[in-house]
Structures are given as C-alpha cells and as structure tokens.
Scaffold this motif. Structure first.
Motif, PDB file in Angstrom:
ATOM      1  N   LYS A 186      -9.226 -21.409   1.956  1.00  0.00           N
ATOM      2  CA  LYS A 186      -8.710 -20.316   2.786  1.00  0.00           C
ATOM      3  C   LYS A 186      -7.313 -20.586   3.346  1.00  0.00           C
ATOM      4  O   LYS A 186      -6.652 -19.665   3.823  1.00  0.00           O
ATOM      5  N   VAL A 187      -6.870 -21.835   3.273  1.00  0.00           N
ATOM      6  CA  VAL A 187      -5.505 -22.167   3.676  1.00  0.00           C
ATOM      7  C   VAL A 187      -4.507 -21.780   2.579  1.00  0.00           C
ATOM      8  O   VAL A 187      -3.346 -21.498   2.842  1.00  0.00           O
ATOM      9  N   LEU A 188      -4.999 -21.720   1.341  1.00  0.00           N
ATOM     10  CA  LEU A 188      -4.125 -21.513   0.188  1.00  0.00           C
ATOM     11  C   LEU A 188      -3.842 -20.038  -0.076  1.00  0.00           C
ATOM     12  O   LEU A 188      -4.651 -19.159   0.205  1.00  0.00           O
ATOM     13  N   ARG A 189      -2.678 -19.805  -0.653  1.00  0.00           N
ATOM     14  CA  ARG A 189      -2.332 -18.470  -1.135  1.00  0.00           C
ATOM     15  C   ARG A 189      -2.989 -18.253  -2.506  1.00  0.00           C
ATOM     16  O   ARG A 189      -3.407 -19.200  -3.162  1.00  0.00           O
ATOM     17  N   LYS A 190      -3.045 -17.000  -2.933  1.00  0.00           N
ATOM     18  CA  LYS A 190      -3.744 -16.654  -4.176  1.00  0.00           C
ATOM     19  C   LYS A 190      -3.181 -17.443  -5.363  1.00  0.00           C
ATOM     20  O   LYS A 190      -3.930 -18.037  -6.142  1.00  0.00           O
ATOM     21  N   SER A 191      -1.873 -17.465  -5.500  1.00  0.00           N
ATOM     22  CA  SER A 191      -1.270 -18.170  -6.635  1.00  0.00           C
ATOM     23  C   SER A 191      -1.554 -19.669  -6.580  1.00  0.00           C
ATOM     24  O   SER A 191      -1.650 -20.332  -7.620  1.00  0.00           O
ATOM     25  N   GLU A 192      -1.705 -20.196  -5.357  1.00  0.00           N
ATOM     26  CA  GLU A 192      -1.936 -21.628  -5.180  1.00  0.00           C
ATOM     27  C   GLU A 192      -3.356 -22.024  -5.583  1.00  0.00           C
ATOM     28  O   GLU A 192      -3.551 -23.000  -6.310  1.00  0.00           O
ATOM     29  N   PHE A 193      -4.362 -21.258  -5.107  1.00  0.00           N
ATOM     30  CA  PHE A 193      -5.726 -21.645  -5.493  1.00  0.00           C
ATOM     31  C   PHE A 193      -5.969 -21.346  -6.969  1.00  0.00           C
ATOM     32  O   PHE A 193      -6.742 -22.031  -7.634  1.00  0.00           O
ATOM     33  N   GLU A 194      -5.290 -20.326  -7.520  1.00  0.00           N
ATOM     34  CA  GLU A 194      -5.418 -20.058  -8.957  1.00  0.00           C
ATOM     35  C   GLU A 194      -4.859 -21.227  -9.770  1.00  0.00           C
ATOM     36  O   GLU A 194      -5.434 -21.615 -10.796  1.00  0.00           O
ATOM     37  N   HIS A 195      -3.754 -21.779  -9.325  1.00  0.00           N
ATOM     38  CA  HIS A 195      -3.154 -22.923 -10.035  1.00  0.00           C
ATOM     39  C   HIS A 195      -4.105 -24.120 -10.028  1.00  0.00           C
ATOM     40  O   HIS A 195      -4.274 -24.787 -11.061  1.00  0.00           O
ATOM     41  N   ILE A 196      -4.716 -24.393  -8.884  1.00  0.00           N
ATOM     42  CA  ILE A 196      -5.638 -25.535  -8.795  1.00  0.00           C
ATOM     43  C   ILE A 196      -6.837 -25.324  -9.711  1.00  0.00           C
ATOM     44  O   ILE A 196      -7.253 -26.225 -10.448  1.00  0.00           O
ATOM     45  N   ILE A 197      -7.399 -24.124  -9.678  1.00  0.00           N
ATOM     46  CA  ILE A 197      -8.578 -23.846 -10.518  1.00  0.00           C
ATOM     47  C   ILE A 197      -8.226 -23.972 -12.004  1.00  0.00           C
ATOM     48  O   ILE A 197      -8.963 -24.581 -12.792  1.00  0.00           O
ATOM     49  N   THR A 198      -7.080 -23.416 -12.383  1.00  0.00           N
ATOM     50  CA  THR A 198      -6.649 -23.492 -13.785  1.00  0.00           C
ATOM     51  C   THR A 198      -6.424 -24.944 -14.207  1.00  0.00           C
ATOM     52  O   THR A 198      -6.824 -25.365 -15.309  1.00  0.00           O
ATOM     53  N   THR A 199      -5.792 -25.721 -13.332  1.00  0.00           N
ATOM     54  CA  THR A 199      -5.484 -27.115 -13.652  1.00  0.00           C
ATOM     55  C   THR A 199      -6.745 -27.967 -13.748  1.00  0.00           C
ATOM     56  O   THR A 199      -6.897 -28.786 -14.665  1.00  0.00           O
ATOM     57  N   LYS A 200      -7.663 -27.764 -12.816  1.00  0.00           N
ATOM     58  CA  LYS A 200      -8.837 -28.642 -12.728  1.00  0.00           C
ATOM     59  C   LYS A 200     -10.008 -28.175 -13.596  1.00  0.00           C
ATOM     60  O   LYS A 200     -10.809 -28.983 -14.066  1.00  0.00           O
ATOM     61  N   ILE A 201     -10.132 -26.869 -13.782  1.00  0.00           N
ATOM     62  CA  ILE A 201     -11.303 -26.336 -14.492  1.00  0.00           C
ATOM     63  C   ILE A 201     -10.931 -25.776 -15.865  1.00  0.00           C
ATOM     64  O   ILE A 201     -11.724 -25.806 -16.803  1.00  0.00           O
ATOM     65  N   GLY A 202      -9.708 -25.267 -15.971  1.00  0.00           N
ATOM     66  CA  GLY A 202      -9.250 -24.816 -17.282  1.00  0.00           C
ATOM     67  C   GLY A 202      -9.030 -23.327 -17.403  1.00  0.00           C
ATOM     68  O   GLY A 202      -8.250 -22.872 -18.239  1.00  0.00           O
ATOM     69  N   SER A 203      -9.739 -22.542 -16.585  1.00  0.00           N
ATOM     70  CA  SER A 203      -9.568 -21.085 -16.679  1.00  0.00           C
ATOM     71  C   SER A 203     -10.020 -20.425 -15.382  1.00  0.00           C
ATOM     72  O   SER A 203     -10.766 -21.009 -14.593  1.00  0.00           O
ATOM     73  N   LEU A 204      -9.564 -19.196 -15.198  1.00  0.00           N
ATOM     74  CA  LEU A 204      -9.940 -18.406 -14.027  1.00  0.00           C
ATOM     75  C   LEU A 204     -11.136 -17.520 -14.376  1.00  0.00           C
ATOM     76  O   LEU A 204     -11.372 -17.222 -15.550  1.00  0.00           O
ATOM     77  N   PRO A 205     -11.908 -17.091 -13.384  1.00  0.00           N
ATOM     78  CA  PRO A 205     -13.079 -16.245 -13.673  1.00  0.00           C
ATOM     79  C   PRO A 205     -12.680 -14.900 -14.269  1.00  0.00           C
ATOM     80  O   PRO A 205     -11.711 -14.284 -13.824  1.00  0.00           O
ATOM     81  N   GLN A 206     -13.404 -14.490 -15.268  1.00  0.00           N
ATOM     82  CA  GLN A 206     -13.157 -13.201 -15.922  1.00  0.00           C
ATOM     83  C   GLN A 206     -14.135 -12.171 -15.361  1.00  0.00           C
ATOM     84  O   GLN A 206     -15.168 -11.863 -15.969  1.00  0.00           O
ATOM     85  N   VAL A 207     -13.833 -11.683 -14.181  1.00  0.00           N
ATOM     86  CA  VAL A 207     -14.701 -10.706 -13.500  1.00  0.00           C
ATOM     87  C   VAL A 207     -13.836  -9.596 -12.938  1.00  0.00           C
ATOM     88  O   VAL A 207     -12.607  -9.673 -12.941  1.00  0.00           O
ATOM     89  N   ASN A 208     -14.482  -8.554 -12.408  1.00  0.00           N
ATOM     90  CA  ASN A 208     -13.710  -7.465 -11.809  1.00  0.00           C
ATOM     91  C   ASN A 208     -13.045  -7.915 -10.508  1.00  0.00           C
ATOM     92  O   ASN A 208     -13.401  -8.940  -9.925  1.00  0.00           O
ATOM     93  N   GLN A 209     -12.078  -7.145 -10.064  1.00  0.00           N
ATOM     94  CA  GLN A 209     -11.297  -7.518  -8.879  1.00  0.00           C
ATOM     95  C   GLN A 209     -12.164  -7.632  -7.623  1.00  0.00           C
ATOM     96  O   GLN A 209     -11.880  -8.446  -6.737  1.00  0.00           O
TER      97      GLN A 209
END
Length: 281
Positions: A186-209
């Motif tokens: 919750k401290v992170l901005r959207k682009s920041e937590f997306e970067h961490i998830i992509t880096t550590k897990i490999g992809s972002l969730p493919q779900v509706n907004q």
C-alpha cells in the motif's frame, strides 16, 4: 509578542514556490516586519538566513529538525549519489517524517520540544510494518520520556542538541518480525508494485480491472518479505530526481530540505537562485 509560528508559513513547499514565482507573500512580509530590520541592500537570502536563525534560537519546529537531518545525514554523512531521503510518506495511519534510504531505510519520527508524544507508540507500530529500522529524533527535554517509552526495544533514540549536533543515544536495531507485505504494497504506486510482481513472479494477473488490484496484492504477498523490503528501498531511492550539481551549488543550507523534497526541476532551481540573489524590495 513575537508570533514565531508565522515563520512556519514561510518555510513550506507552497510558500517557497510562491516566493520564487511572485517574489513575496503575505507571510514573508509579516515575518520581515516582525523579525527583520531590512536595509535597502539586503538580499532575500539574507532575510531567510535571519528568519532561519530565529527558528534556531526560539522555535525549533519540525521543519528545522527535518532540515538539520537532511544537511547533517544525507549531505554530511552520506552522499546524494548513493543515498536519498523521503519525507511525509504515508504508512498505514501515520506519515513518516523523514526516511534515509541507502542500502537500508531508516525512518526518523521527529518529536520537537513543541510536540507531545501522545501518538508516538502508534506511529512506531505503523513504521515497523514497512521498515525494519526506526528511530526517534527528539529534543534534550524530551529524551527521558522517549527513553522510558521504549527502553529495551529496538528503537533508536537520537537528540538534536542545542549546539545543533545529532547525538546518538541509542542506535536502532533491525526488527524484521513485524514487516507486513500488504502494508508495503500500500506504500507503493501502481507502476512500482507492478514492476516488483513482474520481476519476482514473471507476469501480472490477467483479470478484469475490478479484480486487478486485489489479485496484484495477493501475488505480492507470496514474495518473501525480506525481498519486498529490499525492493522498496530501491524504489524509494528512485522517487527523488534532482540535479545534484545545481542543488549542491545553488540551494542554501536553510532551504535544502524544502528544495530537495519539492523535487525541483533545473528551471525551478535557477529561478530560486534568482529570487535569493535579488534585493528585497
């Protein structure tokens, strides 16, 4: 009777930006009338030095403490090239006054001689959800109260002395046990937590907004907490973008904190220098 709190209105980001653009402000004029005996040759920098000295002698407020931290720690002990500082970061129910970010991140909760300590335990609890190193920077008069509140804990205690040195009464010890993935998320901005998830897990969730934020949070919590804290440190360092050369040469000691945390552009730094070199009136 002197209204020292009026100086609070001068040493703020909005006030500094207004002074740079307009050349004066109501608060600035009021403070000059009350605390300065200006001459026709006096520059704005001279006036701000006098007002800052009034804070030093009579009203060491939060800005004074924060500016001292920036000058003595970030610019004195560390380096703009390897370290950064963050101010007023929302963390759960609190806002962290000052965070020094280098290899680690140390939160400083400021309690001046003008403050009460009523919220301090809650603030410390919040910070430990996101940062392992937490210190209280306080006055000599508040030291014993702070010591009594946190003796035997991992919390660091530092004093801003009357000689404007930072005296370390107790170094902080790391506390990783209370770190919380969701609080970091919750401290992170959207682009920041997306970067961490992509880096550590490999992809972002493919779900509706509608479900996206919740799914990102759930993925985020699967990453080891120490890795998240390391990533947070790296990201916070990148939030501050400032021309180190201009900042170091143009910004006077009294305004370092304001200019730094305002993320001034090169153009704004040059405008500030012009304002400071202009004669008052």
């Amino acid at each position: 009777m002197n209204n020292y709190s009026e100086i609070n209105k001068v040493f703020t980001r909005s006030s500094l930006k207004n002074l740079i653009e307009e050349g004066t402000s109501e608060s600035y004029e009021n403070c000059i009338e009350q605390f300065v005996k200006p001459t026709c040759l006096m520059k704005n920098h001279d006036i701000l030095q006098i007002l800052y000295n009034v804070l030093d002698k009579n009203y060491r407020n939060e800005y004074y403490y924060k500016n001292t931290l920036l000058n003595k720690l970030l610019l004195g002990t560390h380096s703009l090239n390897t370290s950064a500082a963050i101010s007023e970061l929302p963390v759960r129910r609190s806002k962290a006054d000052f965070i020094l970010v280098n290899g680690n991140s140390e939160v400083f909760e400021i309690k001046t001689e003008l403050d009460t300590l009523d919220r301090l335990p809650l603030q410390i609890e919040d910070y430990y959800k996101v940062f392992p190193l937490v210190s209280v920077l306080t006055s000599e008069t508040n030291y014993y109260k702070v010591y009594q509140l946190f003796k035997g804990s991992n919390i660091g205690i530092k004093i801003l002395t009357r000689r404007n040195t930072i005296s370390i009464k107790k170094e902080p010890l790391p506390n990783f046990e209370q770190l919380d993935s969701i609080s970091i998320f919750k401290v992170l901005r959207k682009s920041e937590f997306e970067h961490i998830i992509t880096t550590k897990i490999g992809s972002l969730p493919q779900v509706n907004q509608f479900d996206y934020y919740k799914e990102c949070m759930e993925l985020f919590t699967t990453i080891p907490i120490r890795e998240l804290q390391t990533e947070l440190n790296r990201i916070l360092k990148k939030r501050i973008i400032i021309n180190n050369r201009l900042f170091s040469t143009i910004v006077p000691m009294e305004l370092k904190s304001l200019a730094y945390f305002s993320n001034f552009t090169d153009d704004e730094l040059l405008k500030m220098d012009m304002f400071l070199q202009n004669e008052w009136r």
